[in-house]
Design an enzyme around this catalytic site. Structure first.
Site, PDB file in Angstrom:
ATOM      1  NE  ARG A  74      -2.992  -0.674   3.122  1.00 21.60           N
ATOM      2  CZ  ARG A  74      -4.436   0.530   4.217  1.00 21.60           C
ATOM      3  NH1 ARG A  74      -5.229   1.167   2.929  1.00 21.60           N
ATOM      4  NH2 ARG A  74      -3.963   0.947   5.172  1.00 21.60           N
ATOM      5  CG  ASP A  75       3.880   4.554   1.622  1.00 20.44           C
ATOM      6  OD1 ASP A  75       3.270   5.486   1.001  1.00 20.44           O
ATOM      7  OD2 ASP A  75       4.462   4.864   2.351  1.00 20.44           O
ATOM      8  CG  LEU A  76       5.958   0.273  -4.813  1.00 15.61           C
ATOM      9  CD1 LEU A  76       7.047   0.029  -4.054  1.00 15.61           C
ATOM     10  CD2 LEU A  76       5.629  -0.903  -5.600  1.00 15.61           C
TER      11      LEU A  76
END
Length: 208
Positions: free
Chosen positions: A71-73
């Site tokens: 979710r936070d690439l």
């Protein structure tokens, strides 16, 4: 419990002074974000090699018994070692995928890198990470800052005509606003990136 070459290993944990600490592998190198700010756009061959590593580690997370959605690439959460190995760091907003949910409990993400469904428009799933990967590849190839206009990426060959149509098509598909139009898995996306380009040949009729 995670074990993968592109993930730092958590070795120990302890509590001291009312604070909780994790002890994990030290990763020598710098973030991809810092590297891009120093070097600008990267060669397509280099991006493809790093894309393969990112597809591998995302595929590993997504194949867990209860799939893990990172979710936070983004470049700031990717470490690059002097040997060219990538490591995902900061699982602060990662979540387990829960079938049947209509949306995430907490809409959160990084502006420009996160897909629409991460902002309360649906539940994030493995395809959400592939959207972010497409954005990261776009930035590596062009230097374009995706935070300028979220969900509105210009075509990579519009910014860099020397890039191949193949990698442009992969990024367009990965960053579709509709999750159903994206790749179904990181493995499928890696195969599309590494597939030999389709050559167009013409044939002339033989002798009568």
């Amino acid at each position: 419990t995670l074990r993968h070459p592109n993930l730092p290993q958590v070795i120990d944990y302890f509590t001291e002074g009312g604070r909780h600490y994790l002890v994990m592998d030290f990763i020598e190198g710098e973030t991809l974000d810092k590297l891009l700010s120093q070097c600008g756009p990267l060669p397509e061959g280099q991006v493809l090699a790093w894309a393969a590593q990112l597809c591998d580690v995302l595929g590993y997370l997504h194949r867990q018994p209860q799939p893990i959605i990172f979710r936070d690439l983004k470049p700031g959460n990717i470490m690059v070692t002097p040997h060219g190995q990538l490591n995902l760091i900061d699982f602060g907003i990662a979540r387990f995928f829960k079938p049947g949910k209509q949306s995430d409990t907490l809409p959160i993400g990084t502006r420009g890198y996160s897909p629409p469904e991460q902002y309360g428009r649906g539940q994030t799933d493995t395809r959400s990470d592939l959207y972010s990967l497409g954005v990261v590849l776009h930035e590596m190839l062009t230097g374009y800052d995706p935070t300028q206009a979220p969900f509105q990426l210009p075509l990579v060959r519009q910014l860099n005509p020397s890039l191949s149509p193949q990698i442009e098509q992969v990024i367009v598909r990965a960053t579709s606003l509709n999750p159903a139009h994206r790749f179904d898995s990181a493995i499928e996306m890696r195969q599309a990136l590494t597939a030999p380009p389709v050559s167009r040949t013409t044939t002339s009729p033989g002798p009568p």
